[in-house]
Design a protein around this motif. Structure first.
Motif, PDB file in Angstrom:
ATOM      1  N   UNK A 374       0.838  -1.196   0.000  1.00 20.84           N
ATOM      2  CA  UNK A 374       0.000   0.000   0.000  1.00 20.84           C
ATOM      3  C   UNK A 374       0.874   1.248   0.000  1.00 20.84           C
ATOM      4  N   UNK A 375       0.293   2.334  -0.474  1.00 23.76           N
ATOM      5  CA  UNK A 375       1.021   3.614  -0.518  1.00 23.76           C
ATOM      6  C   UNK A 375       1.362   4.077   0.885  1.00 23.76           C
ATOM      7  N   UNK A 376       0.470   3.787   1.810  1.00 21.34           N
ATOM      8  CA  UNK A 376       0.684   4.248   3.172  1.00 21.34           C
ATOM      9  C   UNK A 376       1.885   3.543   3.812  1.00 21.34           C
ATOM     10  N   UNK A 377       2.053   2.224   3.476  1.00 23.73           N
ATOM     11  CA  UNK A 377       3.157   1.500   4.086  1.00 23.73           C
ATOM     12  C   UNK A 377       4.495   1.949   3.537  1.00 23.73           C
ATOM     13  N   UNK A 378       4.555   2.295   2.226  1.00 24.37           N
ATOM     14  CA  UNK A 378       5.822   2.712   1.650  1.00 24.37           C
ATOM     15  C   UNK A 378       6.271   4.040   2.219  1.00 24.37           C
ATOM     16  N   UNK A 384       9.354   4.572  10.557  1.00 22.60           N
ATOM     17  CA  UNK A 384       8.763   3.844  11.682  1.00 22.60           C
ATOM     18  C   UNK A 384       9.483   2.523  11.848  1.00 22.60           C
ATOM     19  N   UNK A 385       9.810   2.143  12.994  1.00 29.74           N
ATOM     20  CA  UNK A 385      10.477   0.869  13.272  1.00 29.74           C
ATOM     21  C   UNK A 385       9.670   0.089  14.288  1.00 29.74           C
ATOM     22  N   UNK A 386      10.009  -1.184  14.386  1.00 31.95           N
ATOM     23  CA  UNK A 386       9.296  -2.016  15.359  1.00 31.95           C
ATOM     24  C   UNK A 386       9.618  -1.550  16.767  1.00 31.95           C
ATOM     25  N   UNK A 387       8.599  -1.477  17.615  1.00 33.81           N
ATOM     26  CA  UNK A 387       8.791  -0.931  18.952  1.00 33.81           C
ATOM     27  C   UNK A 387       9.294  -1.982  19.934  1.00 33.81           C
ATOM     28  N   UNK A 388       9.008  -3.236  19.634  1.00 30.51           N
ATOM     29  CA  UNK A 388       9.431  -4.275  20.557  1.00 30.51           C
ATOM     30  C   UNK A 388      10.247  -5.306  19.802  1.00 30.51           C
ATOM     31  N   UNK A 389      11.176  -5.913  20.474  1.00 31.92           N
ATOM     32  CA  UNK A 389      11.958  -6.987  19.869  1.00 31.92           C
ATOM     33  C   UNK A 389      11.251  -8.310  20.069  1.00 31.92           C
ATOM     34  N   UNK A 390      11.546  -9.268  19.166  1.00 31.61           N
ATOM     35  CA  UNK A 390      10.940 -10.590  19.263  1.00 31.61           C
ATOM     36  C   UNK A 390      11.683 -11.397  20.321  1.00 31.61           C
ATOM     37  N   UNK A 391      11.130 -11.454  21.483  1.00 37.18           N
ATOM     38  CA  UNK A 391      11.735 -12.212  22.575  1.00 37.18           C
ATOM     39  C   UNK A 391      10.713 -13.201  23.095  1.00 37.18           C
ATOM     40  N   UNK A 392      11.170 -14.086  23.928  1.00 37.61           N
ATOM     41  CA  UNK A 392      10.287 -15.127  24.467  1.00 37.61           C
ATOM     42  C   UNK A 392       9.478 -14.555  25.615  1.00 37.61           C
ATOM     43  N   UNK A 393       8.526 -13.678  25.261  1.00 40.31           N
ATOM     44  CA  UNK A 393       7.665 -13.057  26.275  1.00 40.31           C
ATOM     45  C   UNK A 393       6.490 -13.970  26.539  1.00 40.31           C
ATOM     46  N   UNK A 521       7.372  -4.673   7.422  1.00 42.51           N
ATOM     47  CA  UNK A 521       7.535  -3.390   6.728  1.00 42.51           C
ATOM     48  C   UNK A 521       6.955  -2.235   7.546  1.00 42.51           C
ATOM     49  N   UNK A 522       6.413  -2.548   8.744  1.00 43.51           N
ATOM     50  CA  UNK A 522       5.757  -1.533   9.572  1.00 43.51           C
ATOM     51  C   UNK A 522       4.609  -0.863   8.834  1.00 43.51           C
ATOM     52  N   UNK A 527      -0.677  -2.479  11.395  1.00 45.82           N
ATOM     53  CA  UNK A 527      -0.397  -2.180  12.797  1.00 45.82           C
ATOM     54  C   UNK A 527      -1.575  -1.547  13.521  1.00 45.82           C
ATOM     55  N   UNK A 528      -2.332  -0.713  12.837  1.00 48.14           N
ATOM     56  CA  UNK A 528      -3.321   0.105  13.542  1.00 48.14           C
ATOM     57  C   UNK A 528      -4.725   0.016  12.965  1.00 48.14           C
ATOM     58  N   UNK A 529      -4.919  -0.709  11.886  1.00 50.03           N
ATOM     59  CA  UNK A 529      -6.232  -0.742  11.239  1.00 50.03           C
ATOM     60  C   UNK A 529      -6.780  -2.164  11.206  1.00 50.03           C
ATOM     61  N   UNK A 530      -8.086  -2.217  11.095  1.00 44.83           N
ATOM     62  CA  UNK A 530      -8.762  -3.478  10.910  1.00 44.83           C
ATOM     63  C   UNK A 530      -8.830  -4.340  12.159  1.00 44.83           C
TER      64      UNK A 530
END
Length: 820
Positions: A374-378, A384-393, A521-522, A527-530
């Motif tokens: 989508x145009x919005x993602x590009x 914008x970057x990922x706010x959390x790292x992929x850890x064993x939470x 791709x953030x 992230x925020x819709x749907x």
């Protein structure tokens, strides 16, 4: 010493008595008169026999290898009180001896005795190696009666002893006059179906298929010794294969039973004494038999190709739809790509290895699972970057909400909730939480299916070894064997559940990968819709559909009431998972965990087993179940109404009284959550009505009753969801609407074929066979097979509805999507 002498004296005395008795018998036998008569066929001989004489009738007849004729012995005892001293008839023939007494005493349930003064028996036919041979047989008549007993004897030929293909033959049988006939496989026929019909429901009968050998077991007390057999009221059918009979021929034996309880008839009365003789009455029954060739191997191949073709077409259709959707994505991508990407690489023109919109491009896009951009993602790639790292939470380690626990109560008890209020937990933690649904159901499926497969193999082995075809409730008029399986067509038709379940898993996997790439791709839409996209429950639903196909096939190896739970267990799972998925769409943070959900489903299956074992006519069980059903409905309603923000503890009654006093008595205020209240009130009405129906009617099929409860609740919640969706100003996209309409139509046709009722284990096997009907598709599939086809398609369509029904919200902010 004295005791030893006494014992020896007593032994000598007994030996002397035995010697005297033997001497008397020998002397009496020497004085017994033996009369031998040369007798003829079709002549009635009236005579009297006493203990002092014995009559031997000598017969001879010519046996031809090219022509088979039956020989029938008919005997009537005309004297009164012959039960105390019956006449013994012994028929001595080549390679066989047949003996019976008249009156013939047959035993029923509880050893009740039924005397028959009129007896008719057919002699077995020893094989002959020569073209024509004269055979002799003798009929010995004797008795121990001193007064003499008058009898009639008649030997006759049975001209219609051999059955012909597709030619109906009518005859009459009774408990003391069984009938059997010979059938020889013609050239080119490897499998035949033997059908016996009668317009009379009772008396109860038995149809047996036996190899050509002597003796022939043709009485009620021995007909089950060898071969295959079925009880019958109006109809019976057995499929016979040439490979099971070395002589390429077999006997069709029909025996009328002395009592009707095996066919569901009432017990007339109990005898006053165990040795009491009971008048059997007139138990003659008119029947007809016809032997028809069964289907050829070409029909098997056509049936398998038809089954595969139907479900492979869904794979092809899915592929074509994916091509169309990917072509649209490529159109969007081309515009956005030229607008943004080319500006970063001046002088470089991207070249596609495929012609635009070509088939190769579709294949590339489909199997690479290339995500739409989508145009919005590009625009947000660099910002914008990922706010959390992929850890064993783990969710249980700490609360992942940013606010304190009290704020959770404030948020979830607002009058109007949005999805953003209930989608605040870390998405990766929730994703792992919902993936447990898939892994748990996969584990459950493996450990559930293995013993089931072993058990049904044992059932099929028992049927094949004992020949008792009353064990399994097939549609015998359309049961096509293959190898050791008695009804291969009923097993094959379950292939759709497995294939369509696998196809649904592939569709979910594609969406899952596309969504994961969007998150990488953030993409702001992801992230925020749907509706928050969690695919664990979808994976569990597809796995459950595949397991349903496997277990339904296992059930149809030998369908009966003891293993019907195999066919329904994963139906409960599917219904429960669909309800959970509907609830999860708008309540991702507070949906039940996999452990709680499967524990509840295990309790449902546990009650299903108890209902099968104890539910039939047991009012105590139905009272307990109805009370638990109502209590569970009320607890679940409270949980849903207050969004889980309540506690079940010792103060619950006090709080209930306080709410009733403040909201209903002190001031008459309406419910705070109107929509939820409407749903829960309707749900309670439906469930209380179902509980009352079960308590009043106590249906025999408890498993189906329990499944009806689950389906009714699922349909009620789905209808509420659709209504609230439209009421909230949302719309249903074209693809979802097509799936809904298509699924509704298919479900309608599927239920039509389901309620045809070709067999039912709620009745006796003989009564169940009255519902049997011929195949309706390709001479291979019956109505229940069509139900398998259509229901698997309808379930697949239902899953697609759940998957696509909220696609219209993919571009809508979550704080603008209402919770209901």
């Amino acid at each position: 010493m004295i005791h030893l002498q006494l014992i020896l004296f007593r032994l000598g005395y007994v030996a002397l008595l035995l010697l005297c008795v033997t001497h008397l018998r020998c002397a009496r036998a020497e004085n017994k008169t033996v009369v031998q008569k040369y007798a003829e066929f079709d002549v009635t001989y009236n005579d009297t026999v006493t203990s002092d004489n014995q009559t031997i009738y000598a017969f001879n007849h010519t046996v031809s290898r090219n022509k088979t004729e039956g020989v029938r012995v008919t005997v009537d005892v005309l004297s009164e009180g012959a039960e105390s001293s019956p006449i013994l008839f012994v028929v001595r023939q080549k390679q066989a001896v047949l003996s019976f007494q008249v009156p013939l005493i047959l035993r029923g349930l509880y050893q009740r005795k039924y005397p028959y003064a009129h007896v008719g028996r057919t002699l077995c036919q020893p094989p002959t190696r020569t073209l024509s041979e004269t055979q002799y047989f003798f009929v010995d008549v004797s008795t121990l009666s001193n007064l003499g007993t008058h009898y009639q004897l008649r030997i006759s030929r049975v001209d219609s002893f051999t059955l012909h293909t597709d030619k109906k033959f009518s005859f009459t049988a009774s408990p003391s006059q069984p009938q059997y006939f010979k059938y020889v496989f013609p050239d080119g026929v490897d499998t035949a179906i033997v059908k016996v019909n009668s317009e009379m429901t009772f008396p109860c009968s038995v149809m047996s298929i036996q190899d050509i050998q002597c003796p022939v077991y043709d009485l009620d007390n021995n007909v089950a010794f060898i071969g295959m057999y079925q009880t019958m009221t109006k109809t019976a059918a057995i499929t016979v294969q040439r490979k099971d009979f070395p002589s390429n021929s077999f006997y069709v034996v029909v025996v009328v039973k002395t009592e009707d309880e095996a066919c569901g008839g009432p017990l007339r009365f109990y005898p006053l004494r165990p040795d009491e003789l009971i008048d059997a009455g007139n138990r003659s029954k008119t029947l007809d038999v016809v032997v028809s060739p069964a289907i050829s191997s070409d029909v098997y191949v056509m049936g398998m190709l038809f089954c595969l073709g139907i479900f492979l077409s869904f794979y092809l259709l899915t592929f074509l739809v994916a091509c169309v959707e990917n072509k649209r994505s490529v159109d969007r991508f081309t515009v956005i790509y030229s607008k943004y990407i080319i500006s970063y690489t001046p002088g470089v023109t991207p070249v596609s290895p495929y012609e635009y919109g070509s088939f190769g491009e579709c294949v590339c896009l489909l199997f690479s699972l290339f995500p739409p951009v989508s145009e919005r993602s590009l625009e947000s790639v660099t910002g914008r970057s990922r706010q959390e790292s992929l850890s064993s939470i783990e969710e249980d380690d700490y609360d992942t909400l940013a606010d304190i626990d009290s704020d959770k109560n404030i948020v979830r008890t607002k009058k109007y909730l949005c999805v953003s209020d209930l989608a605040r937990k870390d998405k990766r933690v929730l994703s792992k939480k919902y993936q447990i649904y898939f892994w748990n159901i996969a584990t459950i499926g493996v450990f559930y299916a293995l013993p089931v497969i072993q058990l049904v193999i044992t059932y099929q082995t028992v049927v094949n070894v004992t020949g008792n075809q009353d064990i399994c409730y097939y549609n015998f008029l359309c049961a096509h064997p293959l190898g050791n399986l008695s009804a291969f067509n009923n097993i094959l038709s379950n292939l759709g559940y497995v294939m369509l379940g696998l196809l649904f898993l592939l569709i979910v996997l594609q969406r899952d990968i596309i969504h994961s790439r969007a998150l990488d791709r953030n993409d702001l839409n992801a992230l925020e819709c749907g509706i928050p996209k969690h695919f664990g429950l979808f994976y569990a639903m597809g796995t459950a559909l595949m397991m349903e196909g496997l277990l339904s096939a296992c059930y149809h190896v030998c369908p009966n009431y003891t293993n019907f739970q195999f066919d329904t267990s994963f139906m409960y799972m599917i219904a429960g998972l669909c309800v959970l998925k509907l609830y999860q769409k708008r309540h991702p943070d507070i949906n039940a965990s996999a452990y709680t959900a499967y524990a509840c489903l295990a309790a449902v299956i546990f009650f299903s087993v108890l209902g099968v074992v104890f539910g039939k006519g047991n009012m105590v069980f139905w009272i307990i179940f109805s009370v638990l059903h109502i209590l569970a409905t009320m607890l679940l309603s409270t949980q849903l109404y207050y969004m889980g923000r309540w506690r079940l503890d010792s103060g619950i009654l006090r709080r209930i009284v306080y709410v009733i006093y403040t909201d209903c008595i002190r001031q008459c205020s309406g419910p705070m959550y109107i929509d939820r209240m409407v749903l829960l009130v309707m749900g309670n009405i439906v469930n209380w009505s179902l509980a009352a129906y079960g308590l009043l009617k106590t249906p025999n099929d408890f498993a189906s009753y329990l499944l009806a409860i689950a389906i009714c609740n699922l349909l009620l919640y789905f209808a509420f969801y659709i209504i609230m969706k439209l009421r909230s100003g949302e719309r249903i996209q074209c693809m979802a609407m097509v799936c809904i309409l298509f699924t509704a139509v298919v479900w309608g046709f599927a239920l039509f074929f389901f309620f045809q009722g070709l067999s039912t284990w709620q009745k006796t096997p003989a009564e169940s066979r009255e519902h049997n009907r011929d195949c309706i598709v390709l001479s291979f599939f019956d109505d229940h097979d069509i139900w398998h086809f259509l229901s698997s398609i309808a379930m697949f369509g239902s899953f697609l509805v759940l998957l696509t029904m909220d696609d219209d919200l993919d571009d809508v902010q979550r704080d603008k999507i209402f919770v209901f």
